[in-house]
Design an enzyme around this catalytic site. Structure first.
Site, PDB file in Angstrom:
ATOM      1  N   ASN A 264      38.616  43.930  35.259  1.00 40.31           N
ATOM      2  CA  ASN A 264      39.910  44.106  35.900  1.00 40.31           C
ATOM      3  C   ASN A 264      40.643  42.773  35.935  1.00 40.31           C
ATOM      4  O   ASN A 264      40.022  41.718  36.082  1.00 40.31           O
ATOM      5  CB  ASN A 264      39.741  44.605  37.336  1.00 40.31           C
ATOM      6  CG  ASN A 264      39.365  46.069  37.407  1.00 40.31           C
ATOM      7  OD1 ASN A 264      39.533  46.819  36.456  1.00 40.31           O
ATOM      8  ND2 ASN A 264      38.847  46.476  38.548  1.00 40.31           N
TER       9      ASN A 264
ATOM     10  N   ARG B  94      36.558  50.887  33.881  1.00 40.07           N
ATOM     11  CA  ARG B  94      35.608  49.909  33.339  1.00 40.07           C
ATOM     12  C   ARG B  94      34.274  50.556  32.980  1.00 40.07           C
ATOM     13  O   ARG B  94      33.737  50.327  31.893  1.00 40.07           O
ATOM     14  CB  ARG B  94      35.393  48.755  34.314  1.00 40.07           C
ATOM     15  CG  ARG B  94      36.608  47.850  34.459  1.00 40.07           C
ATOM     16  CD  ARG B  94      36.382  46.768  35.472  1.00 40.07           C
ATOM     17  NE  ARG B  94      36.085  47.374  36.774  1.00 40.07           N
ATOM     18  CZ  ARG B  94      35.425  46.785  37.758  1.00 40.07           C
ATOM     19  NH1 ARG B  94      34.975  45.551  37.612  1.00 40.07           N
ATOM     20  NH2 ARG B  94      35.215  47.395  38.895  1.00 40.07           N
TER      21      ARG B  94
END
Length: 90
Positions: A36, A18
């Protein structure tokens, strides 16, 4: 302005995917977010030109050093509502 929604699967959680995606998108001038998913995948929503989104998707296949991307499911559409920045969502 174009929008790309993508689901990235493989070893993509717990490997700084990320944060790496945020840095990569910002460097490309793309706005949006990354988060996520409960099933172990990562979801990306990105706004930019087709060229910027092509470059981002190409980078997503590589990911950070510990990531192993196996599939990316993506779709594109036109959008009139650009996002202000690229962020990591929880």
């Amino acid at each position: 302005m174009r929008e790309m929604a993508a689901i990235v699967r493989g070893r993509v959680q717990g490997v700084w995917f990320r944060g790496w995606t945020r840095e990569t998108a910002r460097a490309l001038g793309v706005t949006g977010w990354v988060r996520n998913l409960p099933d172990g995948a990562v979801e990306v929503l990105a706004h930019g030109t087709d060229e910027q989104l092509d470059r981002l998707e190409s980078h997503l296949w590589q990911g950070p050093p510990l990531a192993r991307v196996t599939t990316i499911e993506s779709r594109r559409a036109d959008t009139d509502t650009p996002l202000p920045d690229f962020s990591v969502r929880r």
